[in-house]
Design a protein around this motif. Structure first.
Motif, PDB file in Angstrom:
ATOM      1  N   ASN A   1      45.076  29.056  22.977  1.00  0.00           N
ATOM      2  CA  ASN A   1      43.978  29.084  22.026  1.00  0.00           C
ATOM      3  C   ASN A   1      44.453  28.981  20.591  1.00  0.00           C
ATOM      4  OD1 ASN A   1      42.360  29.532  24.291  1.00  0.00           O
ATOM      5  ND2 ASN A   1      42.815  31.703  24.191  1.00  0.00           N
ATOM      6  N   GLY A   2      45.629  28.425  20.402  1.00  0.00           N
ATOM      7  CA  GLY A   2      46.187  28.365  19.063  1.00  0.00           C
ATOM      8  C   GLY A   2      46.762  29.717  18.701  1.00  0.00           C
ATOM      9  N   TRP A   3      47.719  29.733  17.755  1.00  0.00           N
ATOM     10  CA  TRP A   3      48.306  31.030  17.431  1.00  0.00           C
ATOM     11  C   TRP A   3      47.298  31.895  16.698  1.00  0.00           C
ATOM     12  CZ3 TRP A   3      49.869  33.500  12.757  1.00  0.00           C
ATOM     13  CH2 TRP A   3      49.585  32.787  11.590  1.00  0.00           C
ATOM     14  N   THR A   4      46.231  31.257  16.182  1.00  0.00           N
ATOM     15  CA  THR A   4      45.203  32.017  15.494  1.00  0.00           C
ATOM     16  C   THR A   4      44.255  32.700  16.456  1.00  0.00           C
ATOM     17  OG1 THR A   4      43.944  29.993  15.393  1.00  0.00           O
ATOM     18  CG2 THR A   4      45.207  30.560  13.468  1.00  0.00           C
ATOM     19  N   SER A   5      44.218  32.226  17.689  1.00  0.00           N
ATOM     20  CA  SER A   5      43.411  32.863  18.742  1.00  0.00           C
ATOM     21  C   SER A   5      41.998  33.213  18.299  1.00  0.00           C
ATOM     22  CB  SER A   5      44.101  34.140  19.230  1.00  0.00           C
ATOM     23  OG  SER A   5      45.185  33.803  20.012  1.00  0.00           O
ATOM     24  N   TYR A   6      41.295  32.230  17.790  1.00  0.00           N
ATOM     25  CA  TYR A   6      39.934  32.504  17.340  1.00  0.00           C
ATOM     26  C   TYR A   6      39.034  32.845  18.517  1.00  0.00           C
ATOM     27  CZ  TYR A   6      40.408  30.739  12.514  1.00  0.00           C
ATOM     28  OH  TYR A   6      40.730  30.561  11.204  1.00  0.00           O
ATOM     29  N   PRO A   7      38.283  33.911  18.411  1.00  0.00           N
ATOM     30  CA  PRO A   7      37.209  34.080  19.369  1.00  0.00           C
ATOM     31  C   PRO A   7      36.133  33.037  19.036  1.00  0.00           C
ATOM     32  CG  PRO A   7      37.375  35.982  17.874  1.00  0.00           C
ATOM     33  CD  PRO A   7      38.270  34.918  17.361  1.00  0.00           C
TER      34      PRO A   7
ATOM     35  N   ALA B   1      38.314  35.152  23.205  1.00  0.00           N
ATOM     36  CA  ALA B   1      37.747  36.445  23.592  1.00  0.00           C
ATOM     37  C   ALA B   1      37.123  36.395  24.979  1.00  0.00           C
ATOM     38  CB  ALA B   1      36.710  36.885  22.565  1.00  0.00           C
ATOM     39  N   VAL B   2      36.543  35.258  25.335  1.00  0.00           N
ATOM     40  CA  VAL B   2      35.912  35.144  26.643  1.00  0.00           C
ATOM     41  C   VAL B   2      36.869  34.386  27.557  1.00  0.00           C
ATOM     42  CG1 VAL B   2      33.940  34.241  27.908  1.00  0.00           C
ATOM     43  CG2 VAL B   2      33.641  35.124  25.605  1.00  0.00           C
ATOM     44  N   VAL B   3      37.269  35.032  28.621  1.00  0.00           N
ATOM     45  CA  VAL B   3      38.275  34.429  29.493  1.00  0.00           C
ATOM     46  C   VAL B   3      37.799  33.064  29.993  1.00  0.00           C
ATOM     47  CG1 VAL B   3      39.562  34.714  31.628  1.00  0.00           C
ATOM     48  CG2 VAL B   3      39.140  36.669  30.163  1.00  0.00           C
ATOM     49  N   GLN B   4      36.511  32.968  30.315  1.00  0.00           N
ATOM     50  CA  GLN B   4      36.006  31.728  30.898  1.00  0.00           C
ATOM     51  C   GLN B   4      35.997  30.562  29.908  1.00  0.00           C
ATOM     52  OE1 GLN B   4      35.200  30.605  33.966  1.00  0.00           O
ATOM     53  NE2 GLN B   4      36.300  32.451  34.520  1.00  0.00           N
ATOM     54  N   ALA B   5      36.055  30.869  28.618  1.00  0.00           N
ATOM     55  CA  ALA B   5      36.009  29.783  27.641  1.00  0.00           C
ATOM     56  C   ALA B   5      37.305  28.992  27.642  1.00  0.00           C
ATOM     57  CB  ALA B   5      35.746  30.338  26.248  1.00  0.00           C
ATOM     58  N   SER B   6      38.371  29.651  27.984  1.00  0.00           N
ATOM     59  CA  SER B   6      39.666  28.987  28.014  1.00  0.00           C
ATOM     60  C   SER B   6      40.405  29.529  29.225  1.00  0.00           C
ATOM     61  CB  SER B   6      40.402  29.289  26.710  1.00  0.00           C
ATOM     62  OG  SER B   6      41.718  28.869  26.794  1.00  0.00           O
ATOM     63  N   PRO B   7      39.935  29.151  30.414  1.00  0.00           N
ATOM     64  CA  PRO B   7      40.381  29.844  31.631  1.00  0.00           C
ATOM     65  C   PRO B   7      41.864  29.701  31.907  1.00  0.00           C
ATOM     66  CG  PRO B   7      38.643  28.230  32.092  1.00  0.00           C
ATOM     67  CD  PRO B   7      39.072  28.019  30.691  1.00  0.00           C
ATOM     68  N   SER B   8      42.477  28.630  31.396  1.00  0.00           N
ATOM     69  CA  SER B   8      43.893  28.478  31.661  1.00  0.00           C
ATOM     70  C   SER B   8      44.688  29.549  30.931  1.00  0.00           C
ATOM     71  CB  SER B   8      44.367  27.094  31.243  1.00  0.00           C
ATOM     72  OG  SER B   8      44.181  26.926  29.867  1.00  0.00           O
TER      73      SER B   8
ATOM     74  N   GLY C   1      43.968  32.924  30.841  1.00  0.00           N
ATOM     75  CA  GLY C   1      43.357  34.192  31.253  1.00  0.00           C
ATOM     76  C   GLY C   1      44.228  35.384  30.942  1.00  0.00           C
ATOM     77  N   ALA C   2      44.946  35.859  31.943  1.00  0.00           N
ATOM     78  CA  ALA C   2      45.843  36.994  31.718  1.00  0.00           C
ATOM     79  C   ALA C   2      46.902  36.689  30.658  1.00  0.00           C
ATOM     80  CB  ALA C   2      46.496  37.401  33.033  1.00  0.00           C
ATOM     81  N   PRO C   3      47.438  35.455  30.609  1.00  0.00           N
ATOM     82  CA  PRO C   3      48.455  35.187  29.598  1.00  0.00           C
ATOM     83  C   PRO C   3      48.001  35.494  28.179  1.00  0.00           C
ATOM     84  CG  PRO C   3      48.430  33.420  31.185  1.00  0.00           C
ATOM     85  CD  PRO C   3      47.290  34.319  31.537  1.00  0.00           C
ATOM     86  N   GLN C   4      46.745  35.203  27.881  1.00  0.00           N
ATOM     87  CA  GLN C   4      46.275  35.450  26.516  1.00  0.00           C
ATOM     88  C   GLN C   4      46.306  36.947  26.207  1.00  0.00           C
ATOM     89  OE1 GLN C   4      45.339  33.192  24.154  1.00  0.00           O
ATOM     90  NE2 GLN C   4      44.960  34.863  22.710  1.00  0.00           N
ATOM     91  N   THR C   5      45.918  37.753  27.173  1.00  0.00           N
ATOM     92  CA  THR C   5      45.959  39.200  26.972  1.00  0.00           C
ATOM     93  C   THR C   5      47.403  39.654  26.774  1.00  0.00           C
ATOM     94  OG1 THR C   5      44.091  39.279  28.478  1.00  0.00           O
ATOM     95  CG2 THR C   5      45.115  41.371  27.909  1.00  0.00           C
ATOM     96  N   LEU C   6      48.261  39.108  27.596  1.00  0.00           N
ATOM     97  CA  LEU C   6      49.675  39.453  27.496  1.00  0.00           C
ATOM     98  C   LEU C   6      50.235  39.040  26.137  1.00  0.00           C
ATOM     99  CD1 LEU C   6      51.428  40.751  29.606  1.00  0.00           C
ATOM    100  CD2 LEU C   6      52.286  38.517  30.222  1.00  0.00           C
ATOM    101  N   TRP C   7      49.783  37.915  25.685  1.00  0.00           N
ATOM    102  CA  TRP C   7      50.220  37.415  24.383  1.00  0.00           C
ATOM    103  C   TRP C   7      49.835  38.406  23.289  1.00  0.00           C
ATOM    104  CZ3 TRP C   7      47.682  35.981  19.866  1.00  0.00           C
ATOM    105  CH2 TRP C   7      48.358  35.128  18.987  1.00  0.00           C
TER     106      TRP C   7
ATOM    107  N   TRP D   1      40.658  23.062  25.988  1.00  0.00           N
ATOM    108  CA  TRP D   1      41.540  21.982  26.432  1.00  0.00           C
ATOM    109  C   TRP D   1      40.996  20.612  26.072  1.00  0.00           C
ATOM    110  CZ3 TRP D   1      39.483  18.418  29.722  1.00  0.00           C
ATOM    111  CH2 TRP D   1      38.325  18.803  30.390  1.00  0.00           C
ATOM    112  N   GLY D   2      39.702  20.460  26.002  1.00  0.00           N
ATOM    113  CA  GLY D   2      39.130  19.126  25.778  1.00  0.00           C
ATOM    114  C   GLY D   2      38.762  18.882  24.330  1.00  0.00           C
ATOM    115  N   HIS D   3      39.351  19.668  23.436  1.00  0.00           N
ATOM    116  CA  HIS D   3      39.076  19.563  21.999  1.00  0.00           C
ATOM    117  C   HIS D   3      39.037  18.108  21.521  1.00  0.00           C
ATOM    118  CE1 HIS D   3      39.259  20.366  17.806  1.00  0.00           C
ATOM    119  NE2 HIS D   3      40.566  20.278  17.661  1.00  0.00           N
TER     120      HIS D   3
END
Lengths: 605, 445, 276
Positions: free
Chosen positions: A167-173, A177-184, A186-192, C223-225
């Protein structure tokens, strides 16, 4: 020449006798509390991470130059990922690449190499202390980097090889914030985000330590305005860190809570994402942007100020001249730090925040260019009338100034709101911050590594290899990043996996190929640095205490300094930049520890 | 200094070679379907080789002329021919022809008028008509005979597909590209030949126009985005390639059905491997050619039917006035037990009908599902549309809704309602289109 | 030979200036000239800053080159022992401060006119609501002759990725997001505004010429930006009215009020593309 100098040269091996305490290997080199070992640990780690981040960047560049062609090494390294696609990566893989490139470079390279590596190594030596104020805290600060590295590393693999923060290093919600918005992601983003917290803990421990050490542990005679600019910059950076970091940490926790516990800070209601149920709640996405940039804008200066300080020290030594305008240099750094807290909104000119804020932030942003300009003029003034010798250190310092001018000037378009409407999130901003972060900070570091290498390891790095590395990096760097200004003006947006599906960008493909070739050149050039760094350790020319005839306190300690740093407790008699002083008749430098001259000139001897 | 010079050379060499040398020669590959994996290995081999000879690989496509696919045809009169070079001025014919592709004909097949292959184009320059051939066969051509160049449209479609579609729909159109696994609504698996939103009557495939429409407008509410701005010739080529991929999948499935009786692993656990090899070879020699042409004929028939005007679903009656009465009648039909819309879509149209909570029969099977809900032919759990959102995947024109009700959504539990009168379907349509606004005003009170 | 490095450091700024100078003719410049009043003002500001920045760039680099050249050449036994100059510090603090202040105050006006809602022009036509979603632009027009209302109406007209506006008219779109943050970026018009979830942001612009302008997304949206390719089509008022009418006709299509199905909508799209 002072008698201290001759004493040093006659006893080059003093260090070994002094340095030997009966310590085990682990406590001496692994969980060491010695600031020098910790500094070197930081340096090694960050150089390693530099290679990782660089490899990720080459992945990004490859996709932009040969879109959808089989990406080299991806298939081999991941055991067959994208095999059926003939090695063609997926678009979310591309978003992972640039996200992790930025994360690694910012959080695991630039911030720790400046504060962690050079801050740790140099602060006690330069102020004449035998170690940091809190050695254990210092050790922890290094070892808290590793959970962060682990989190970042695991986030590559935890969701399958094709999943990572994306989601970029800026991680904009809402995206982050919503796992389904960027499902790839998921857990990695939280870990990040958790990894980010660890980086924060590490930085915070460091900054508390630096502040305390600099305030309390200066050698006799080392008044505030006799401190080298490196120390000033580290001091100001530490203050910046201490005030800005809590905000990011809090924001990170909020985002983690939102992702895992269902809190609603950033996500508004009624969004339908990935065919899910409409979101419930009344969060505000801009809140994250405010919190994030409240840290991350000062962080830009955290990533720059120490390099400015180090370049000032190196430059003064290399041109054998006092710094031009020492106090203005200090004040301008303080001004950058102060203003740095009230300019974060310039990242959000197009975000739809109140336009009145846009005007305020524009004026404060314009004003922050002023101290930067003052510093540039002062550096040029420092070279003015000097006697320069071009070795690797000098080359990198001059490159720093030159690149910083470009990075600073291109920022003016960003600072002015109407033109930023157009340039926001295009490659123009990518060019801008690479000129500042790579062009300035990394060139500064590439100068600082050979400059303080003899103090770290007692040997000199190879100057020819250093120059080769510099020239290749400089050419590769400008070849890669200068054309990005052109791309930005042509309206080429950031973070596009395949910009060429938009007809107005089709003709920019050859330019991107050229840039990628330059990036590959630059990437390979870093191997020279690594080779030089490692080989000089074993075969480099042995160095005495003061190979550069520099003034700082650190140069009166043995090379490498033993445990406790100084064999003779240093006393500081003057500022750090008394090069070519008429007071020293036979040499063109006058060490801070040299008490003989003052006494001679004032007739007490 | 010496070693440093070498280092420099090495660096330069590495830099120059890296973009080329490191790029592996792997190309994309068609994956085998799941059902093929159920066959014994000799039969699997047979399916693969048969598919390869009829369809080729993604990097080397084969145009099977029996199929109703417009592979992209150029035609012209050849003037000179010396076995490898000929001069010919080409012109596109058919729907899938675009002059801008003329400069990139390499890989296309050259045939004479009778359809006998002459060779493969390696180079063609449209300005002077000079063409170079490779793999030239037996067939000879005299000057002034008509030649056809076939297949560049399919290749063009393939290139576009690999750029725009493959990440979700997969190289072989199995709906299982690398990005697909993240979606709540799965990308279409073409290999059954079934597409959900069509303008054709029940039991008939999607027409070219249907596919074109979906590509242009996207499917709202899903990750199928709109490719509205792709030039028309690109969309035409894409549609042909997608149809071709569908047919390829169907051939694989037909072969499986053909082979599964004798050669499925399940049924032949005890047999020795060598025996299969023989039997499969026997089958390949004696029956396969006949079967293949049968499969090809069937495909040609079913896919041509979807282009047939007679199969286009158009209402006999016009929609008429949209008034409260019509909506009320629609509401009654919606709640009518014999029509039964509510059992899936729920009484208020929120897509929460009772069958979303019961265990239903899985498609093409007599077993009950393990989780409650409705399943489509691809085995995905599907949610009945929440009609209050105002999002209509197959289009929001009254005609679209009419067709969804009349012909159903193909491959899903949404069956067509052929028993209803036209006016009743319109009443239902009017009711469905009114639901979002009713829900809106209700929620305000 | 000892002059090599000063030359090296002077070579690349020269190259940089050359690259900037040839860029417009090489197609590395703005995709098109600005076709909106805002765009023209932004371009003017860009060129004004370019001149100031260019002079500064050249000046500082000449300064840098000069001092490097001199420092290499320095025959004195020792370097110049100087700790700086108060007057110079004052000069190079105040002069840039003045210039920077001028730049920022100079452009407040443009910003105010385009972003401060109370200063918006009064005679604007609200054309459509644009909802960005992963990964397309969904567009909602009011029915012919009606005004766009905040909530959807039964007779609203829908399309995707294809925003039509009348030319030479100040138009306003209501920008929304259906899922994550996007950004509405039309390079040819120099318009950019983030679409923030949960907020409706009015964006106004005016097109000066008939034509279609690329619309892209400028905020990472997943992903599809890169797939969010759309366009803004500026056309004559009469064409625009015709387009809205045909859209209305298409939206009400029941298979009877046209000669043949063949998808009336598709035919219309093709025509629009042909205009390009």
């Amino acid at each position: 020449m002072s008698h201290i100098q001759s004493e040093m040269q006659s006893e080059p091996h003093l260090t070994h006798e002094h340095g030997h305490h009966s310590q085990g290997f682990v406590s001496q080199y692994v969980f060491s509390k010695d600031h020098k070992v910790i500094g070197i640990q930081f340096l090694m780690t960050t150089l390693l991470m530099l290679l990782v981040g660089g490899a990720l960047a080459l992945g990004v560049r490859f996709q932009l130059a040969w879109p959808w062609r089989a990406m080299p090494l991806v298939y081999e390294l991941t055991g067959g990922l994208f095999g059926a696609e003939g090695g063609q990566v997926s678009p979310e893989f591309y978003t992972m690449l640039f996200t992790m490139h930025a994360s690694v470079m910012i959080f695991l390279v630039i911030i720790p190499i400046l504060a962690g590596a050079f801050g740790n190594f140099l602060i006690p030596l330069m102020i004449g202390a035998d170690d940091m104020a809190f050695p254990t805290l210092n050790m922890l600060s290094y070892w808290f980097m590793w959970p962060a590295i682990l989190c970042f590393g695991l986030s590559f693999t935890i969701g399958g090889l094709n999943a990572a923060p994306a989601n970029g290093w800026t991680s904009y919600p809402v995206l982050a914030a919503v796992v389904q918005a960027s499902p790839s992601a998921g857990a990695p983003q939280t870990l990040w985000l958790i990894g980010l917290t660890f980086v924060g803990v590490s930085s915070m421990m460091g900054s508390v330590n630096y502040m305390t050490t600099i305030i309390n542990m200066r050698a006799p005679g080392m008044t505030l305005f006799r401190m080298p600019l490196t120390i000033w910059s580290m001091f100001i950076t530490a203050i910046l860190q201490a005030f800005a970091l809590p905000v990011l940490t809090a924001a990170g926790f909020m985002l983690v809570a939102e992702r895992t516990l269902g809190f609603k800070f950033f996500v508004p209601g009624n969004l339908v994402i990935n065919d899910g149920a409409p979101t419930i709640g009344g969060g505000q996405p801009l809140l994250w942007q405010h919190l994030f940039w409240f840290y991350s804008h000062p962080a830009v200066y955290i990533m720059l100020l120490p390099a400015m300080g180090m370049v000032s020290d190196m430059l003064a030594c290399k041109v054998r001249k006092p710094i031009f305008g020492y106090k203005p240099m200090v004040y301008s750094m303080a001004a950058i730090a102060g203003l740095g807290f009230i300019v974060w909104g310039h990242h959000m000119f197009t975000s739809g925040m109140n336009p009145a804020l846009g005007m305020t932030f524009m004026i404060s942003t314009m004003m922050i260019a002023l101290p930067s300009a003052v510093k540039v003029f002062n550096w040029i003034g420092t070279i003015w009338g000097g006697k320069i010798s071009f070795d690797t250190v000098t080359l990198n310092c001059v490159a720093f100034i030159s690149m910083f001018i470009v990075g600073g000037l291109s920022g003016i378009w960003m600072a002015s709101v109407p033109t930023d409407i157009y340039f926001h999130d295009t490659y123009y901003i990518v060019a801008h911050f690479h000129y500042v972060l790579f062009g300035a900070t990394l060139f500064g570091c590439f100068g600082a590594i050979p400059f303080w290498y003899p103090k770290m390891f007692g040997r000199l790095m190879d100057d020819r290899l250093g120059k080769l590395h510099f020239v290749l990096t400089f050419i590769g760097f400008n070849g890669t990043f200068f054309p990005m200004h052109m791309l930005g003006i042509a309206g080429f947006p950031r973070r596009y996996a395949d910009p060429y599906i938009h007809p107005y960008m089709e003709h920019l493909l050859p330019m991107n190929r050229f840039m990628t070739l330059c990036a590959i050149l630059m990437g390979f050039a870093q191997l020279i640095l690594i080779f030089n760094f490692v080989s000089s350790w074993f075969v480099g020319k042995r160095s005495d205490r003061n190979p550069w005839n520099a003034n700082g306190l650190e140069w009166s300690a043995p090379s490498p300094p033993g445990h406790g740093n100084f064999d003779v407790p240093p006393v500081c008699y003057r500022g750090p930049y008394e090069y070519s002083s008429p007071l020293s008749a036979n040499s063109d430098f006058l060490m801070q520890t040299d008490g003989s001259v003052e006494s001679r000139s004032s007739g007490h001897h | 200094m010496r070693p440093k010079v070498h280092l420099l050379k090495l660096l330069v060499a590495a830099i120059v070679l890296s973009p080329f040398g490191c790029t592996s020669k792997r190309g994309p590959e068609f994956a085998s379907g799941k059902q093929t994996g159920l066959l014994v290995s000799a039969a699997q081999e047979l399916v693969r080789s048969e598919l390869k000879s009829s369809f080729g690989t993604p990097t080397s496509l084969v145009a099977w002329q029996v199929l109703p696919v417009d592979y992209g045809v150029f035609e012209g009169k050849a003037t000179k021919f010396n076995g490898q070079d000929l001069v010919v001025s080409l012109k596109g014919i058919g729907s899938n022809a675009a002059d801008r592709r003329l400069s990139n004909l390499s890989g296309s097949v050259v045939t004479n008028e009778a359809g006998v292959a002459i060779g493969e184009v390696t180079h063609y320059s449209p300005s002077d008509g000079a063409m170079r051939l490779s793999n030239t066969g037996e067939a000879k051509i005299e000057s002034d005979t008509t030649v056809r160049v076939i297949g560049d449209g399919l290749q063009f479609g393939r290139d576009l597909y690999l750029r725009h579609c493959m990440h979700c729909h997969g190289v072989s159109g199995d709906g299982d590209g690398p990005t697909a696994k993240y979606f709540a609504v799965k990308p279409r698996d073409y290999r059954r030949g079934t597409f959900k939103f069509t303008s054709t009557v029940q039991g008939v495939r999607a027409s070219r126009d249907d596919l074109k429409r979906i590509i242009k407008l996207g499917i709202p509410g899903t990750y199928m985005p709109s490719f509205m701005l792709l030039p028309d010739d690109e969309i035409v080529s894409l549609v042909e390639y997608i149809r071709w991929l569908s047919m390829r999948g169907e051939v694989e499935n037909s072969l499986y059905i053909e082979l599964s009786n004798d050669f499925s692993t399940e049924a032949n656990k005890d047999k020795a491997r060598a025996e299969f090899k023989k039997e499969v070879d026997n089958f390949a020699a004696s029956q396969l050619p006949g079967k293949m042409s049968e499969i090809g004929r069937d495909l040609a028939e079913t896919w041509s039917a979807s282009e047939d005007e007679a199969n286009l679903l158009l209402p006999k009656d016009a929609r008429g006035n949209v008034d409260g009465d019509s909506i009320k009648r629609g509401r009654e039909l919606f709640l009518n037990k014999d029509v039964g819309c509510f059992s899936c879509h729920g009484e208020s149209g929120r897509g929460n009908g009772v069958s979303t909570e019961t265990f239903n029969k899985l498609p093409n099977s007599t077993e009950l599902s393990k989780v409650p809900g409705l399943f489509d032919d691809w085995g995905n759990l599907v949610k009945p549309r929440d009609l209050t959102t105002g999002i209509y995947r197959g289009g929001r024109r009254p005609l679209d809704i009419y067709r969804r009700i009349r012909a159903g959504i193909k491959g899903t539990p949404m069956q067509g309602f052929s028993r209803l009168e036209d006016q009743q379907v319109w009443d239902l349509t009017n009711y469905v289109l009114s639901i979002p606004f009713k829900a809106h005003s209700e929620s305000k009170h | 030979m000892n002059k090599f490095w000063p030359c090296f450091f002077m070579f690349w700024p020269v190259l940089a200036i050359v690259v900037f100078a040839i860029s417009p003719s090489m197609g590395w410049w703005f995709p098109t000239e600005a076709f909106s009043p805002l765009g023209k003002q932004i371009d003017n500001l860009f060129y004004m800053i370019l001149i100031i920045v260019g002079i500064t760039f050249i000046g500082t680099h000449i300064g840098l080159g000069y001092v490097l050249w001199k420092a290499v050449d320095n025959k004195e036994p020792k370097a110049w022992f100087s700790h700086g100059s108060h007057n110079l510090e004052m000069l190079w603090s105040i002069a840039p401060a003045g210039i920077l202040m001028f730049i920022s105050l100079y452009q407040l006006d443009v910003w105010t006119r385009y972003r401060v809602q109370s200063k918006y022009p009064k005679d604007m036509l609200t054309v459509a609501e644009v909802t960005a979603r992963q990964f397309e632009w969904r567009i909602r027009y009011p029915a012919p002759g009606k005004k766009l209302l905040p909530s959807p109406q039964p007779d609203d007209l829908y399309t995707v990725n294809d925003l039509h506006v009348p030319v030479n008219r100040r138009v306003l779109i209501r920008l929304k997001s259906g899922d994550v943050q996007h950004s509405f970026f039309v390079p040819g018009l120099r318009v950019k505004q983030d679409a923030v979830p949960g907020t409706v942001i009015p964006v106004w612009f005016e097109t000066l010429e008939i034509g279609d302008y690329d619309l892209t997304c400028a905020e990472l949206c997943g992903w599809g930006h890169y797939k969010m390719r759309g366009r803004v089509l500026a056309e004559r008022q009469s064409d625009y009215d015709k387009y809205i009418k045909s859209l209305a006709h298409d939206q009400g299509y029941d298979g009877h009020n046209s000669d043949r199905d063949g998808s009336a909508e598709l035919v219309k799209i093709e025509k629009a593309t042909d205009k390009k």
